[in-house]
Design a protein around this motif. Structure first.
Motif, PDB file in Angstrom:
ATOM      1  N   LEU A  85      41.969  37.017  55.119  1.00 54.32           N
ATOM      2  CA  LEU A  85      41.373  37.947  54.012  1.00 54.32           C
ATOM      3  C   LEU A  85      40.996  37.407  53.057  1.00 54.32           C
ATOM      4  O   LEU A  85      41.096  36.024  52.969  1.00 54.32           O
ATOM      5  CB  LEU A  85      43.031  38.266  53.653  1.00 54.32           C
ATOM      6  CG  LEU A  85      44.114  39.087  53.927  1.00 54.32           C
ATOM      7  CD1 LEU A  85      45.330  38.884  52.844  1.00 54.32           C
ATOM      8  CD2 LEU A  85      44.237  40.091  54.953  1.00 54.32           C
ATOM      9  N   ASP A  86      39.960  37.601  53.489  1.00 51.83           N
ATOM     10  CA  ASP A  86      38.279  37.858  52.606  1.00 51.83           C
ATOM     11  C   ASP A  86      39.380  38.338  50.303  1.00 51.83           C
ATOM     12  O   ASP A  86      39.451  39.306  50.772  1.00 51.83           O
ATOM     13  CB  ASP A  86      37.300  38.815  52.745  1.00 51.83           C
ATOM     14  CG  ASP A  86      35.817  38.255  51.656  1.00 51.83           C
ATOM     15  OD1 ASP A  86      35.722  36.601  52.503  1.00 51.83           O
ATOM     16  OD2 ASP A  86      35.814  38.638  50.900  1.00 51.83           O
ATOM     17  N   GLN A  87      39.089  37.435  49.898  1.00 57.33           N
ATOM     18  CA  GLN A  87      39.723  37.496  48.458  1.00 57.33           C
ATOM     19  C   GLN A  87      38.700  37.738  47.930  1.00 57.33           C
ATOM     20  O   GLN A  87      38.744  38.987  46.788  1.00 57.33           O
ATOM     21  CB  GLN A  87      39.904  35.823  48.129  1.00 57.33           C
ATOM     22  CG  GLN A  87      41.659  35.643  48.839  1.00 57.33           C
ATOM     23  CD  GLN A  87      42.572  36.573  48.907  1.00 57.33           C
ATOM     24  OE1 GLN A  87      42.856  37.143  47.422  1.00 57.33           O
ATOM     25  NE2 GLN A  87      42.782  36.522  49.674  1.00 57.33           N
ATOM     26  N   GLN A  88      37.430  38.201  48.345  1.00 50.43           N
ATOM     27  CA  GLN A  88      36.208  38.507  47.125  1.00 50.43           C
ATOM     28  C   GLN A  88      36.246  40.360  47.469  1.00 50.43           C
ATOM     29  O   GLN A  88      35.916  40.894  46.346  1.00 50.43           O
ATOM     30  CB  GLN A  88      34.538  38.080  47.966  1.00 50.43           C
ATOM     31  CG  GLN A  88      33.459  38.422  46.793  1.00 50.43           C
ATOM     32  CD  GLN A  88      32.933  38.124  47.663  1.00 50.43           C
ATOM     33  OE1 GLN A  88      32.191  37.718  48.544  1.00 50.43           O
ATOM     34  NE2 GLN A  88      31.519  38.043  46.266  1.00 50.43           N
ATOM     35  N   ALA A  89      35.746  40.456  48.469  1.00 48.59           N
ATOM     36  CA  ALA A  89      36.192  41.889  49.854  1.00 48.59           C
ATOM     37  C   ALA A  89      37.786  42.513  48.769  1.00 48.59           C
ATOM     38  O   ALA A  89      37.485  43.493  48.131  1.00 48.59           O
ATOM     39  CB  ALA A  89      36.040  41.750  50.742  1.00 48.59           C
ATOM     40  N   ARG A  90      38.887  41.304  48.490  1.00 50.17           N
ATOM     41  CA  ARG A  90      40.079  42.407  47.920  1.00 50.17           C
ATOM     42  C   ARG A  90      39.839  42.652  46.647  1.00 50.17           C
ATOM     43  O   ARG A  90      40.091  43.682  46.450  1.00 50.17           O
ATOM     44  CB  ARG A  90      41.410  42.128  47.970  1.00 50.17           C
ATOM     45  CG  ARG A  90      41.449  41.099  49.846  1.00 50.17           C
ATOM     46  CD  ARG A  90      42.288  40.956  50.066  1.00 50.17           C
ATOM     47  NE  ARG A  90      43.953  40.554  49.168  1.00 50.17           N
ATOM     48  CZ  ARG A  90      45.300  41.072  49.909  1.00 50.17           C
ATOM     49  NH1 ARG A  90      44.796  41.660  51.112  1.00 50.17           N
ATOM     50  NH2 ARG A  90      45.634  41.095  49.329  1.00 50.17           N
ATOM     51  N   ARG A  91      38.952  41.661  45.734  1.00 53.49           N
ATOM     52  CA  ARG A  91      38.879  42.043  44.484  1.00 53.49           C
ATOM     53  C   ARG A  91      37.644  42.714  44.733  1.00 53.49           C
ATOM     54  O   ARG A  91      38.476  44.007  43.006  1.00 53.49           O
ATOM     55  CB  ARG A  91      38.170  40.554  43.634  1.00 53.49           C
ATOM     56  CG  ARG A  91      39.089  39.608  43.405  1.00 53.49           C
ATOM     57  CD  ARG A  91      38.883  38.395  42.777  1.00 53.49           C
ATOM     58  NE  ARG A  91      37.340  37.947  43.423  1.00 53.49           N
ATOM     59  CZ  ARG A  91      37.909  36.713  44.277  1.00 53.49           C
ATOM     60  NH1 ARG A  91      38.981  36.434  44.843  1.00 53.49           N
ATOM     61  NH2 ARG A  91      36.694  35.932  44.803  1.00 53.49           N
TER      62      ARG A  91
END
Length: 280
Positions: A209-215
């Motif tokens: 999972l890409d955390q920047q994208a989720r943020r």
């Protein structure tokens, strides 16, 4: 006494005056006294219901736990928590549907979610934004959002669009992100496209999972669009309280004003393009 109220356009001051005036008149007649009965005005916090409804309920229902009176919120009869969970009759003055329907359309499921969230928040300490008067930091945030000096009588918690709506202020050059008819699927697809990621890296559980994208998805959905945290939490595979805590940290470090600003702007522009009305 702590109350969570839905006041529509009625201010906390107007509400408290209506309640206190009648009560003080009755008290004065009973005791033969004159004048006011309260030394200080009640403290109030104005919150965006989409962003803070669950968080506030968890906080208020845990007051008896925080004070040391009980070990868990369900042990106290001095809050509405047991009524929310169906352990006691619901008083006529209490509306439990507004909060429960934000968690699930099924009442039993919503009650289980609420019970879990309140119990997991029982170790949370006092939060200054829920208990204090307007802080200098809050005043600076409101004035920065509005772009001018205003008088702030109550603490105001919520996304930028909520603050603008509350003060009746919309910059003429700004497209109101809150009014975008974009769906959650539109948002997640747009975030993935702008960041060059696969949609599976943005939503759901598991590795990769890409955390920047989720943020960025959380920021746009909750902070800019003012949508419900619980719905996005379910889509991302996390608890609503986790989204609350993430947003809190993001606001503290002014997320969206640094390197993420251009990415957020790109996602918003893509959403605006997707939701433009078609012309036959």
């Amino acid at each position: 006494v702590h109350l969570l109220l839905s006041l529509d356009r009625c201010s906390p001051g107007q509400f408290s005056r209506r309640v206190h005036i009648g009560w003080v008149k009755w008290l004065n007649r009973q005791t033969g006294r004159l004048g006011t009965a309260m030394a200080h005005r009640p403290r109030a916090v104005i919150c965006d219901p989409e962003s803070y409804a669950l968080e506030l309920v968890c906080y208020l229902h845990n007051h008896p736990v925080r004070s040391g009176a009980v070990e868990r919120a369900t042990d106290s009869h001095w809050s509405s928590h047991r009524a929310y969970l169906g352990l006691e009759p619901v008083p006529a003055c209490l509306d439990i549907k507004t909060v429960l329907q934000r968690l699930s359309p099924k009442r039993k499921t919503a009650q289980k979610i609420l019970a879990r969230e309140v119990d997991q928040a029982r170790y949370e300490s006092r939060r200054s934004e829920f208990t204090k008067e307007v802080s200098p930091a809050l005043l600076r945030r409101v004035r920065r959002i509005l772009g001018r000096k205003v008088r702030v009588s109550y603490a105001v918690l919520g996304p930028e669009s909520f603050v603008r709506d509350l003060y009746g202020h919309t910059p003429p050059t700004e497209t109101r992100t809150r009014d975008l008819p974009a769906t959650m699927a539109d948002l997640l697809r747009s975030v993935a496209a702008v960041l060059g990621k696969d949609e599976s890296q943005v939503e759901g559980k598991g590795r990769g999972l890409d955390q920047q994208a989720r943020r960025i998805a959380v920021w746009i959905w909750c902070e800019l669009m003012g949508r419900a945290q619980s719905k996005l939490a379910n889509r991302l595979g996390v608890r609503p309280s986790a989204v609350c805590q993430l947003l809190k940290r993001m606001r503290q470090r002014r997320f969206g004003q640094g390197p993420e600003a251009q990415l957020i702007e790109g996602v918003v522009k893509r959403l605006q393009t997707l939701t433009l009305p078609s012309i036959a």
